[in-house]
Design an enzyme around this catalytic site. Structure first.
Site, PDB file in Angstrom:
ATOM      1  N   PHE A 150       0.799  -1.228   0.000  1.00 47.85           N
ATOM      2  CA  PHE A 150       0.000   0.000   0.000  1.00 47.85           C
ATOM      3  C   PHE A 150       0.828   1.273   0.000  1.00 47.85           C
ATOM      4  CE2 PHE A 150       0.784  -0.136   4.615  1.00 47.85           C
ATOM      5  CZ  PHE A 150       1.002   1.213   4.878  1.00 47.85           C
ATOM      6  N   LYS A 174      -1.318  -7.220  -9.015  1.00 48.54           N
ATOM      7  CA  LYS A 174      -2.298  -7.310  -7.922  1.00 48.54           C
ATOM      8  C   LYS A 174      -2.000  -6.134  -7.001  1.00 48.54           C
ATOM      9  CE  LYS A 174      -3.196  -8.386  -4.082  1.00 48.54           C
ATOM     10  NZ  LYS A 174      -3.673  -7.371  -3.087  1.00 48.54           N
ATOM     11  N   GLU A 177      -5.170  -3.825  -1.796  1.00 51.35           N
ATOM     12  CA  GLU A 177      -6.609  -3.546  -1.677  1.00 51.35           C
ATOM     13  C   GLU A 177      -6.852  -2.239  -0.922  1.00 51.35           C
ATOM     14  OE1 GLU A 177      -4.819  -5.833  -0.352  1.00 51.35           O
ATOM     15  OE2 GLU A 177      -5.366  -6.289   1.720  1.00 51.35           O
ATOM     16  N   SER A 227       5.238  -6.937   3.424  1.00 49.83           N
ATOM     17  CA  SER A 227       5.830  -7.264   4.722  1.00 49.83           C
ATOM     18  C   SER A 227       6.619  -8.573   4.649  1.00 49.83           C
ATOM     19  CB  SER A 227       4.710  -7.401   5.756  1.00 49.83           C
ATOM     20  OG  SER A 227       3.858  -8.472   5.372  1.00 49.83           O
ATOM     21  N   CYS A 282       9.830   1.525   3.374  1.00 51.80           N
ATOM     22  CA  CYS A 282      10.709   0.419   3.765  1.00 51.80           C
ATOM     23  C   CYS A 282      12.141   0.909   3.922  1.00 51.80           C
ATOM     24  CB  CYS A 282      10.634  -0.695   2.733  1.00 51.80           C
ATOM     25  SG  CYS A 282      11.263  -0.187   1.141  1.00 51.80           S
ATOM     26  N   GLU A 376       9.344  -3.496  13.102  1.00 51.36           N
ATOM     27  CA  GLU A 376       9.096  -2.458  12.097  1.00 51.36           C
ATOM     28  C   GLU A 376       7.833  -1.707  12.539  1.00 51.36           C
ATOM     29  OE1 GLU A 376       7.791  -3.704   8.118  1.00 51.36           O
ATOM     30  OE2 GLU A 376       8.880  -1.989   7.295  1.00 51.36           O
TER      31      GLU A 376
HETATM   32  P1  NAD Z   1       1.466  -6.617   3.214  1.00 54.89           P
HETATM   33  O1  NAD Z   1       2.507  -7.674   3.268  1.00 54.89           O
HETATM   34  O2  NAD Z   1       0.424  -6.614   4.246  1.00 54.89           O
HETATM   35  O3  NAD Z   1       0.700  -6.661   1.801  1.00 54.89           O
HETATM   36  C1  NAD Z   1       1.408  -6.727   0.588  1.00 54.89           C
HETATM   37  C2  NAD Z   1       0.535  -7.447  -0.439  1.00 54.89           C
HETATM   38  O4  NAD Z   1       0.289  -8.772   0.009  1.00 54.89           O
HETATM   39  C3  NAD Z   1      -0.803  -6.772  -0.644  1.00 54.89           C
HETATM   40  O5  NAD Z   1      -1.090  -6.747  -2.023  1.00 54.89           O
HETATM   41  C4  NAD Z   1      -1.782  -7.662   0.142  1.00 54.89           C
HETATM   42  O6  NAD Z   1      -3.045  -7.735  -0.462  1.00 54.89           O
HETATM   43  C5  NAD Z   1      -1.115  -9.021   0.111  1.00 54.89           C
HETATM   44  N1  NAD Z   1      -1.327  -9.807   1.348  1.00 54.89           N
HETATM   45  C6  NAD Z   1      -1.518  -9.339   2.605  1.00 54.89           C
HETATM   46  N2  NAD Z   1      -1.608 -10.353   3.479  1.00 54.89           N
HETATM   47  C7  NAD Z   1      -1.486 -11.502   2.770  1.00 54.89           C
HETATM   48  C8  NAD Z   1      -1.482 -12.889   3.106  1.00 54.89           C
HETATM   49  N3  NAD Z   1      -1.645 -13.300   4.358  1.00 54.89           N
HETATM   50  N4  NAD Z   1      -1.313 -13.787   2.119  1.00 54.89           N
HETATM   51  C9  NAD Z   1      -1.147 -13.382   0.847  1.00 54.89           C
HETATM   52  N5  NAD Z   1      -1.140 -12.083   0.467  1.00 54.89           N
HETATM   53  C10 NAD Z   1      -1.306 -11.148   1.410  1.00 54.89           C
HETATM   54  O7  NAD Z   1       2.254  -5.210   3.160  1.00 54.89           O
HETATM   55  P2  NAD Z   1       1.636  -3.754   3.223  1.00 54.89           P
HETATM   56  O8  NAD Z   1       1.117  -3.517   4.597  1.00 54.89           O
HETATM   57  O9  NAD Z   1       0.760  -3.513   2.062  1.00 54.89           O
HETATM   58  O10 NAD Z   1       2.960  -2.879   2.980  1.00 54.89           O
HETATM   59  C11 NAD Z   1       3.834  -2.515   4.014  1.00 54.89           C
HETATM   60  C12 NAD Z   1       5.005  -3.475   4.093  1.00 54.89           C
HETATM   61  O11 NAD Z   1       5.667  -3.525   2.842  1.00 54.89           O
HETATM   62  C13 NAD Z   1       6.057  -3.017   5.099  1.00 54.89           C
HETATM   63  O12 NAD Z   1       6.510  -4.136   5.807  1.00 54.89           O
HETATM   64  C14 NAD Z   1       7.161  -2.454   4.226  1.00 54.89           C
HETATM   65  O13 NAD Z   1       8.450  -2.482   4.791  1.00 54.89           O
HETATM   66  C15 NAD Z   1       7.070  -3.369   3.057  1.00 54.89           C
HETATM   67  N6  NAD Z   1       7.686  -2.780   1.869  1.00 54.89           N
HETATM   68  C16 NAD Z   1       8.893  -3.272   1.496  1.00 54.89           C
HETATM   69  C17 NAD Z   1       9.562  -2.729   0.424  1.00 54.89           C
HETATM   70  C18 NAD Z   1      10.908  -3.243   0.030  1.00 54.89           C
HETATM   71  O14 NAD Z   1      11.410  -2.798  -0.978  1.00 54.89           O
HETATM   72  N7  NAD Z   1      11.522  -4.139   0.759  1.00 54.89           N
HETATM   73  C19 NAD Z   1       8.969  -1.674  -0.293  1.00 54.89           C
HETATM   74  C20 NAD Z   1       7.711  -1.203   0.091  1.00 54.89           C
HETATM   75  C21 NAD Z   1       7.079  -1.776   1.195  1.00 54.89           C
END
Ligand code: NAD
Length: 485
Positions: A150, A174, A177, A227, A282, A376
């Protein structure tokens, strides 16, 4: 509802998902009900895969110099629509308008890199012997998927789509959401730029559709950004199904501040790194390790943090659950004996009472075992840990399981090199709070911040989005039968 209900984008058309299950999209800025997003099913993914598969033979055989013409036009459209795209980004994500402008500018930069790919994927030729040569060429994979978080509704999709598509693949994205609107505009601009239908598709949803992407036999490669918890799930599931996978996870970035650091510049960088995009990056500074006598710098960091005004130059966090989680971390730190120097809890912005804001927060005298030192937080919060030596600081940095970024603030080149050599992170800063490498260098962390080989952007992405074909040819039969002849 401000916008019409969001639909999937398949074969160049916005179409309804097969399910009636939806989620509400709420603006973190002021609680406005923006839209609903469909929770697509495997059947919707199947339609998208078939669309991408149908487009692949023609697109992959289009010469790369022709393919990138689409991205020259797309770049111009991003420039033309910058204000509108930035406004949409702020509305759905909560970041400030200035931060959204920077995000769209980064999309433009990423697209510029994609237009340079013809110069970078020329392949190689080796003259093995008389009339015998070996040649390598980069061949697209087929249908590929990109699952995004997000916190950067436009930038993270543009980490993957211009390179993957310019290299000849057809993509299914994808979106998160929580911020599904920006991707729809990206699809419209790609179509306007001349991208053939089916080359870029969007399937909305959450867990079910992510699992379907990992399982679908028609998808060759999956990139994931989010994450660490979900990165591990996606990496395991996609590779279990024999797919290529690169999964970027969360982070806990440490800034090491030496007593000789330039106070004003250091304070500005630390405060900007911890509070930019409301700490939801991140690459955000989350822990600062102060080495030796640094009280004068901590004072200035507090001054800089107090200049961050929620609703003005500090955006909202994504939702109420996130705000509550961040405030809980601050409560725990206080209960454990840390000192809250600047307190951002219980922030309400006048006129935007339904927005979800956390003010800048500086926590001092944090010890390495506290949750604000290890987790984090993903909010505008910096946890300051004190040590006497740089080696003690490096022990703490090295012990954290993540490895996106680490920075050192000093005027001593020897100390800077010492930290560069010993910090356990993929991206290191010296007097830089957010050390994001610029293209053609690539973005990617180490340890639990990334699973898989290579990085997601820049030159490194070429290896991820293509496979190598190696051909050996001989056109002089008179030279004999030995392969070396
Ligand atoms: P998230 O992991 O909750 O969601 C990421 C994606 O995975 C979304 O599209 C979501 O719909 C999907 N998702 C969520 N839970 C899931 C599950 N149980 N099974 C399968 N798919 C699932 O992450 P977020 O809250 O959207 O974003 C924040 C996180 O992203 C932070 O931890 C941040 O550090 C990380 N991030 C990392 C980088 C990087 O380059 N390393 C860059 C941007 C964000």
């Amino acid at each position: 509802m401000k916008y019409s209900a969001i639909q999937n984008y398949i074969s160049g058309q916005f179409i309804s998902a097969s399910t009636t299950k939806t989620m509400d999209v709420i603006s973190p800025v002021d609680g406005t009900f923006l839209s609903t997003v469909p929770m697509s099913s495997y059947a919707d993914l199947e339609t998208a895969v078939q669309s991408a598969k149908a487009a692949f033979p023609k697109w992959s055989k289009t010469p790369i110099k022709e393919r990138v013409q689409v991205f020259f036009k797309y770049k111009a459209l991003l420039e033309k629509h910058l204000v509108e795209l930035a406004e949409l980004c702020s509305e759905e994500n909560g970041k400030t308008y200035g931060e959204s402008v920077a995000e769209i500018e980064k999309c433009i930069e990423l697209t510029e890199f994609a237009t340079s790919l013809p110069q970078l994927v020329t392949g190689e030729v080796l003259e093995v012997s008389r009339g015998v040569e070996c040649r390598t060429e980069h061949v697209p994979l087929g249908v590929v998927a990109s699952i995004v978080p997000f916190n950067f509704p436009s930038m993270v999709p543009n980490w993957t789509l211009p390179n993957a598509i310019a290299l000849g693949n057809c993509m299914i994205i994808k979106p998160s959401e929580k911020v599904p609107l920006s991707c729809g505009r990206i699809a419209e601009l790609l179509k306007e730029a001349g991208l053939p239908d089916g080359v870029f598709n969007i399937v909305h949803g959450d867990v079910e559709i992510v699992e379907a992407i990992c399982d679908h036999p028609g998808i060759e490669a999956v990139s994931f950004v989010g994450s660490t918890k979900v990165a591990k799930i996606v990496y395991q599931r996609a590779t279990h199904n024999y797919k290529r996978c690169l999964a970027l996870g969360g982070a806990k970035n440490h800034l090491m501040v030496m007593p000789d650091a330039i106070p004003g510049m250091t304070a500005q960088n630390v405060a900007a790194s911890m509070s930019g995009c409301a700490g939801q990056r991140c690459m955000a500074a989350s822990a600062m390790i102060g080495v030796g006598a640094i009280d004068h710098i901590v004072d200035k960091i507090c001054d800089e943090a107090r200049k961050m005004i929620p609703g003005k130059n500090l955006g909202a966090v994504i939702n109420k659950a996130s705000k509550d989680r961040i405030e809980q971390f601050i409560n725990e730190a206080e209960a454990d004996g840390a000192k809250i120097l600047v307190d951002g809890r219980h922030t309400v912005v006048e006129g935007k009472e339904a927005g979800t804001y956390v003010g800048p927060t500086v926590i001092d005298y944090v010890t390495p075992g506290m949750s604000v030192a290890t987790e984090e937080i993903f909010g505008p919060v910096i946890s300051i840990i004190r040590t006497n030596t740089v080696d003690e600081a490096l022990v703490i940095e090295n012990a954290n399981p993540y490895g996106n970024a680490a920075s050192v603030f000093t005027q001593n080149g020897g100390v800077a090199r010492y930290v560069i050599d010993r910090a356990s992170a993929g991206m290191i800063g010296v007097n830089v709070g957010v050390p994001v490498p610029r293209e053609p260098f690539s973005f990617g962390g180490w340890n639990e911040s990334k699973f898989g080989v290579g990085d997601i952007t820049g030159k490194s992405s070429i290896e991820f989005w293509t496979k190598l074909k190696k051909s050996t040819t001989k056109w002089n039969p008179e030279a004999g039968v030995n392969w070396m002849s």
